[in-house]
Motif scaffolding. Structure first.
Motif, PDB file in Angstrom:
ATOM      1  N   PHE A 274       0.844  -1.193   0.000  1.00  0.00           N
ATOM      2  CA  PHE A 274       0.000   0.000   0.000  1.00  0.00           C
ATOM      3  C   PHE A 274       0.900   1.272   0.000  1.00  0.00           C
ATOM      4  O   PHE A 274       1.879   1.322   0.716  1.00  0.00           O
ATOM      5  CB  PHE A 274      -0.880   0.024   1.247  1.00  0.00           C
ATOM      6  CG  PHE A 274      -1.776   1.207   1.327  1.00  0.00           C
ATOM      7  CD1 PHE A 274      -1.390   2.361   2.064  1.00  0.00           C
ATOM      8  CD2 PHE A 274      -3.009   1.232   0.687  1.00  0.00           C
ATOM      9  CE1 PHE A 274      -2.225   3.460   2.131  1.00  0.00           C
ATOM     10  CE2 PHE A 274      -3.838   2.332   0.771  1.00  0.00           C
ATOM     11  CZ  PHE A 274      -3.444   3.445   1.490  1.00  0.00           C
ATOM     12  N   TRP A 280       0.658   3.712 -11.110  1.00  0.00           N
ATOM     13  CA  TRP A 280      -0.673   4.117 -10.681  1.00  0.00           C
ATOM     14  C   TRP A 280      -0.851   5.627 -10.807  1.00  0.00           C
ATOM     15  O   TRP A 280       0.128   6.371 -10.861  1.00  0.00           O
ATOM     16  CB  TRP A 280      -0.882   3.673  -9.233  1.00  0.00           C
ATOM     17  CG  TRP A 280      -0.704   2.176  -9.052  1.00  0.00           C
ATOM     18  CD1 TRP A 280      -1.590   1.221  -9.309  1.00  0.00           C
ATOM     19  CD2 TRP A 280       0.477   1.552  -8.593  1.00  0.00           C
ATOM     20  NE1 TRP A 280      -1.077  -0.019  -9.054  1.00  0.00           N
ATOM     21  CE2 TRP A 280       0.220   0.163  -8.602  1.00  0.00           C
ATOM     22  CE3 TRP A 280       1.756   2.006  -8.181  1.00  0.00           C
ATOM     23  CZ2 TRP A 280       1.173  -0.776  -8.227  1.00  0.00           C
ATOM     24  CZ3 TRP A 280       2.671   1.070  -7.809  1.00  0.00           C
ATOM     25  CH2 TRP A 280       2.391  -0.318  -7.824  1.00  0.00           C
ATOM     26  N   TYR A 283      -0.917   6.600  -6.187  1.00  0.00           N
ATOM     27  CA  TYR A 283      -0.164   5.592  -5.417  1.00  0.00           C
ATOM     28  C   TYR A 283      -0.992   4.294  -5.418  1.00  0.00           C
ATOM     29  O   TYR A 283      -2.170   4.278  -5.780  1.00  0.00           O
ATOM     30  CB  TYR A 283       0.097   6.075  -3.979  1.00  0.00           C
ATOM     31  CG  TYR A 283      -1.140   6.457  -3.215  1.00  0.00           C
ATOM     32  CD1 TYR A 283      -1.593   7.774  -3.183  1.00  0.00           C
ATOM     33  CD2 TYR A 283      -1.899   5.490  -2.524  1.00  0.00           C
ATOM     34  CE1 TYR A 283      -2.747   8.104  -2.487  1.00  0.00           C
ATOM     35  CE2 TYR A 283      -3.033   5.840  -1.833  1.00  0.00           C
ATOM     36  CZ  TYR A 283      -3.471   7.120  -1.815  1.00  0.00           C
ATOM     37  OH  TYR A 283      -4.633   7.473  -1.144  1.00  0.00           O
ATOM     38  N   HIS A 284      -0.367   3.280  -4.916  1.00  0.00           N
ATOM     39  CA  HIS A 284      -1.023   1.985  -4.874  1.00  0.00           C
ATOM     40  C   HIS A 284      -1.980   1.955  -3.696  1.00  0.00           C
ATOM     41  O   HIS A 284      -1.597   2.237  -2.575  1.00  0.00           O
ATOM     42  CB  HIS A 284       0.038   0.871  -4.767  1.00  0.00           C
ATOM     43  CG  HIS A 284      -0.507  -0.507  -5.017  1.00  0.00           C
ATOM     44  ND1 HIS A 284      -0.164  -1.609  -4.257  1.00  0.00           N
ATOM     45  CD2 HIS A 284      -1.384  -0.976  -5.958  1.00  0.00           C
ATOM     46  CE1 HIS A 284      -0.785  -2.669  -4.691  1.00  0.00           C
ATOM     47  NE2 HIS A 284      -1.532  -2.312  -5.742  1.00  0.00           N
ATOM     48  N   THR A 285      -3.266   1.610  -3.939  1.00  0.00           N
ATOM     49  CA  THR A 285      -4.284   1.717  -2.908  1.00  0.00           C
ATOM     50  C   THR A 285      -4.530   0.400  -2.140  1.00  0.00           C
ATOM     51  O   THR A 285      -5.480   0.321  -1.352  1.00  0.00           O
ATOM     52  CB  THR A 285      -5.607   2.145  -3.530  1.00  0.00           C
ATOM     53  OG1 THR A 285      -5.981   1.223  -4.560  1.00  0.00           O
ATOM     54  CG2 THR A 285      -5.498   3.534  -4.143  1.00  0.00           C
ATOM     55  N   GLU A 366      -7.807  -4.807  -0.877  1.00  0.00           N
ATOM     56  CA  GLU A 366      -7.984  -3.457  -0.297  1.00  0.00           C
ATOM     57  C   GLU A 366      -8.876  -3.535   0.933  1.00  0.00           C
ATOM     58  O   GLU A 366      -9.696  -4.454   1.083  1.00  0.00           O
ATOM     59  CB  GLU A 366      -8.606  -2.504  -1.313  1.00  0.00           C
ATOM     60  CG  GLU A 366      -7.701  -2.155  -2.463  1.00  0.00           C
ATOM     61  CD  GLU A 366      -8.355  -1.152  -3.395  1.00  0.00           C
ATOM     62  OE1 GLU A 366      -9.586  -0.890  -3.244  1.00  0.00           O
ATOM     63  OE2 GLU A 366      -7.659  -0.634  -4.276  1.00  0.00           O
ATOM     64  N   TYR A 368     -11.490  -0.869   3.230  1.00  0.00           N
ATOM     65  CA  TYR A 368     -12.180   0.407   3.283  1.00  0.00           C
ATOM     66  C   TYR A 368     -12.782   0.589   4.677  1.00  0.00           C
ATOM     67  O   TYR A 368     -13.565  -0.262   5.127  1.00  0.00           O
ATOM     68  CB  TYR A 368     -13.289   0.502   2.225  1.00  0.00           C
ATOM     69  CG  TYR A 368     -12.762   0.613   0.811  1.00  0.00           C
ATOM     70  CD1 TYR A 368     -12.423  -0.526   0.090  1.00  0.00           C
ATOM     71  CD2 TYR A 368     -12.639   1.867   0.199  1.00  0.00           C
ATOM     72  CE1 TYR A 368     -11.942  -0.411  -1.197  1.00  0.00           C
ATOM     73  CE2 TYR A 368     -12.165   1.977  -1.093  1.00  0.00           C
ATOM     74  CZ  TYR A 368     -11.802   0.827  -1.784  1.00  0.00           C
ATOM     75  OH  TYR A 368     -11.323   0.952  -3.054  1.00  0.00           O
ATOM     76  N   PRO A 377     -11.436   4.743  -5.020  1.00  0.00           N
ATOM     77  CA  PRO A 377     -10.369   3.859  -4.562  1.00  0.00           C
ATOM     78  C   PRO A 377      -9.434   4.513  -3.567  1.00  0.00           C
ATOM     79  O   PRO A 377      -8.848   3.821  -2.719  1.00  0.00           O
ATOM     80  CB  PRO A 377      -9.643   3.473  -5.842  1.00  0.00           C
ATOM     81  CG  PRO A 377     -10.039   4.485  -6.847  1.00  0.00           C
ATOM     82  CD  PRO A 377     -11.400   5.004  -6.458  1.00  0.00           C
ATOM     83  N   TYR A 378      -9.283   5.810  -3.600  1.00  0.00           N
ATOM     84  CA  TYR A 378      -8.336   6.442  -2.697  1.00  0.00           C
ATOM     85  C   TYR A 378      -8.917   6.650  -1.297  1.00  0.00           C
ATOM     86  O   TYR A 378      -8.266   7.211  -0.419  1.00  0.00           O
ATOM     87  CB  TYR A 378      -7.860   7.769  -3.283  1.00  0.00           C
ATOM     88  CG  TYR A 378      -6.977   7.547  -4.536  1.00  0.00           C
ATOM     89  CD1 TYR A 378      -7.509   7.733  -5.802  1.00  0.00           C
ATOM     90  CD2 TYR A 378      -5.659   7.123  -4.400  1.00  0.00           C
ATOM     91  CE1 TYR A 378      -6.715   7.525  -6.923  1.00  0.00           C
ATOM     92  CE2 TYR A 378      -4.866   6.901  -5.514  1.00  0.00           C
ATOM     93  CZ  TYR A 378      -5.394   7.086  -6.771  1.00  0.00           C
ATOM     94  OH  TYR A 378      -4.626   6.865  -7.879  1.00  0.00           O
ATOM     95  N   ALA A 380      -9.525   4.021   0.399  1.00  0.00           N
ATOM     96  CA  ALA A 380      -9.009   2.823   1.067  1.00  0.00           C
ATOM     97  C   ALA A 380      -7.808   3.150   1.930  1.00  0.00           C
ATOM     98  O   ALA A 380      -7.078   4.129   1.691  1.00  0.00           O
ATOM     99  CB  ALA A 380      -8.618   1.784   0.017  1.00  0.00           C
ATOM    100  N   THR A 381      -7.588   2.362   2.984  1.00  0.00           N
ATOM    101  CA  THR A 381      -6.425   2.475   3.861  1.00  0.00           C
ATOM    102  C   THR A 381      -5.595   1.178   3.773  1.00  0.00           C
ATOM    103  O   THR A 381      -6.010   0.193   3.137  1.00  0.00           O
ATOM    104  CB  THR A 381      -6.838   2.747   5.301  1.00  0.00           C
ATOM    105  OG1 THR A 381      -7.624   1.655   5.791  1.00  0.00           O
ATOM    106  CG2 THR A 381      -7.658   4.045   5.398  1.00  0.00           C
ATOM    107  N   ASP A 382      -4.458   1.160   4.455  1.00  0.00           N
ATOM    108  CA  ASP A 382      -3.549   0.018   4.362  1.00  0.00           C
ATOM    109  C   ASP A 382      -4.200  -1.249   4.954  1.00  0.00           C
ATOM    110  O   ASP A 382      -4.497  -1.317   6.153  1.00  0.00           O
ATOM    111  CB  ASP A 382      -2.246   0.324   5.093  1.00  0.00           C
ATOM    112  CG  ASP A 382      -1.150  -0.691   4.799  1.00  0.00           C
ATOM    113  OD1 ASP A 382      -0.005  -0.472   5.257  1.00  0.00           O
ATOM    114  OD2 ASP A 382      -1.408  -1.737   4.124  1.00  0.00           O
TER     115      ASP A 382
END
Length: 394
Positions: A274, A280, A283-285, A366, A368, A377-378, A380-382
């Motif tokens: 993440f 991308w 960044y990678h989500t 992912e 959420y 999509p952004y 989402a968290t790690d």
């Protein structure tokens, strides 16, 4: 005068008659002697000393008894078939007296009575028979002793034969017991080997059945992937399309605890974390778990399947609503669940694929937080942090 001369003892006719009587008596005596000689020969030609040794009578006494027996025979013969005158003349010739009973100067000694003479002859014959019997026994004794020795040897040989037969029988019995024991052990070994081979055959058949099932599922997954890829290439795969594949049971060893890794540990590699930047937009989500196509994907936690609204970039994907947020599983080859379906942690929900915007087979995972949507999509968290809070290390 003439008549006295013709009839007196000194006349010619009287002398002639006396001579005839003497000759007759002599012939009768000779016949008796011959008979006695034949009797003696019949009992073994015994001599005076033999009889004396058997009866204890001196040799001379035995000879005298024989002579007395001859005289007795002459006396008896003189008494049979003659008149008293001739009998008296015969006796006178033997005793030395005339017919009137007057003794002559040559009178013989007196003789025993006739009964005593017969008994003496019978004793003599009995003694001779005893001597002959003893001689026969003595002659047969060596043969008897030899027969007894042979019998003893035969008995010993028979005893040795019996003992040898018993020993042979015992040896045969022991050999038979050993053969029986060996056959029993061999039969047990054969039975054990047959059981082992049957168990190996059963295990091989089970392994072959598992391999065949895995091959079948892999082939179905490959066909489904090819269909999904063809549909995506032609632009006909719509967002949220469900590709039906056979429902699979949870992977062996999968946990139904609060959370599990989306792919069984050891079957994947971290391809991108993440927040990584590169191809991308920003960044990678999420986190990419690289794995071969067809690898089973599991629900990370229990929840309810919702509509797949992430967009075309995610390809075939599944969204699960949890009590503390939601998770997204993108780029799947196929899914096994439908919206509204309840799932448990560890339950298979699909398979790794290459649908959507991707450069290789992997699972894009992912997380959420509550109140966010997969449309953005952004938001989402790690997901690694979320899994760590549940005790799972990716």
């Amino acid at each position: 005068m003439s008549s006295s001369v013709g009839s007196g003892p000194g006349s010619a006719s009287g002398l002639w008659r006396s001579a005839l009587e003497a000759v007759s008596v002599t012939l009768i005596g000779l016949l008796l002697v011959a008979g006695l000689a034949m009797t003696s020969h019949a009992v073994g030609s015994l001599t005076g000393p033999d009889v004396a040794a058997a009866t204890g009578t001196p040799t001379r006494a035995v000879s005298d008894q024989r002579l007395v027996a001859v005289g007795a025979g002459a006396n008896v013969t003189g008494q049979v078939g003659h008149d008293p005158a001739s009998t008296g003349a015969g006796i006178g010739a033997l005793t030395g007296t005339d017919k009137d009973g007057h003794k002559s100067s040559q009178a013989a000694p007196p003789r025993p009575a006739a009964a005593a003479e017969v008994n003496s002859e019978q004793a003599y014959l009995d003694s001779a028979a005893a001597v002959a019997a003893r001689a026969e026994r003595e002659a047969a004794a060596p043969a008897f002793d030899q027969a007894m020795v042979g019998l003893s040897a035969a008995e010993r040989a028979a005893g040795q034969g019996v003992r040898a037969g018993q020993a042979l029988h015992e040896d045969n019995r022991l050999q038979q017991d050993q053969r029986s024991q060996g056959q029993a052990e061999e039969a047990a070994g054969i039975a054990s080997e047959v059981a082992r081979l049957e168990e190996e055959k059963r295990l091989a058949e089970e392994a072959a059945a598992k391999l065949a099932e895995q091959a079948r599922l892999a082939e179905e997954a490959r066909l489904a992937a090819e269909q999904a890829a063809a549909a995506a290439a032609n632009g006909t795969l719509l967002e949220g399309t469900l590709v039906r594949v056979p429902t699979l049971a949870p992977v062996a060893g999968a946990s139904v605890a609060a959370a599990v890794a989306p792919i069984v540990p050891g079957r994947y590699q971290i391809a991108a974390r993440f927040g990584a930047v590169g191809t991308w937009s920003l960044y990678h989500t999420g986190v990419d778990l690289g794995a071969p196509i067809g690898t089973p994907i599991r629900a990370a936690a229990a929840g309810i399947v919702t509509a797949p609204v992430a967009g075309g970039w995610a390809g075939t994907h599944v969204i699960i609503e949890h009590a503390d947020g939601s998770t997204l599983y993108a780029h799947m080859m196929a899914t096994t669940v439908v919206p509204g379906q309840s799932v448990r942690a560890g339950e298979v929900i699909g398979f790794v694929g290459m649908t959507g915007r991707t450069f290789g087979p992997h699972l894009h995972f992912e997380y959420y937080p509550p109140g966010t949507s997969q449309v953005s999509p952004y938001a989402a968290t790690d997901p690694v942090v979320w899994m760590a809070r549940r005790g799972i290390q990716l």
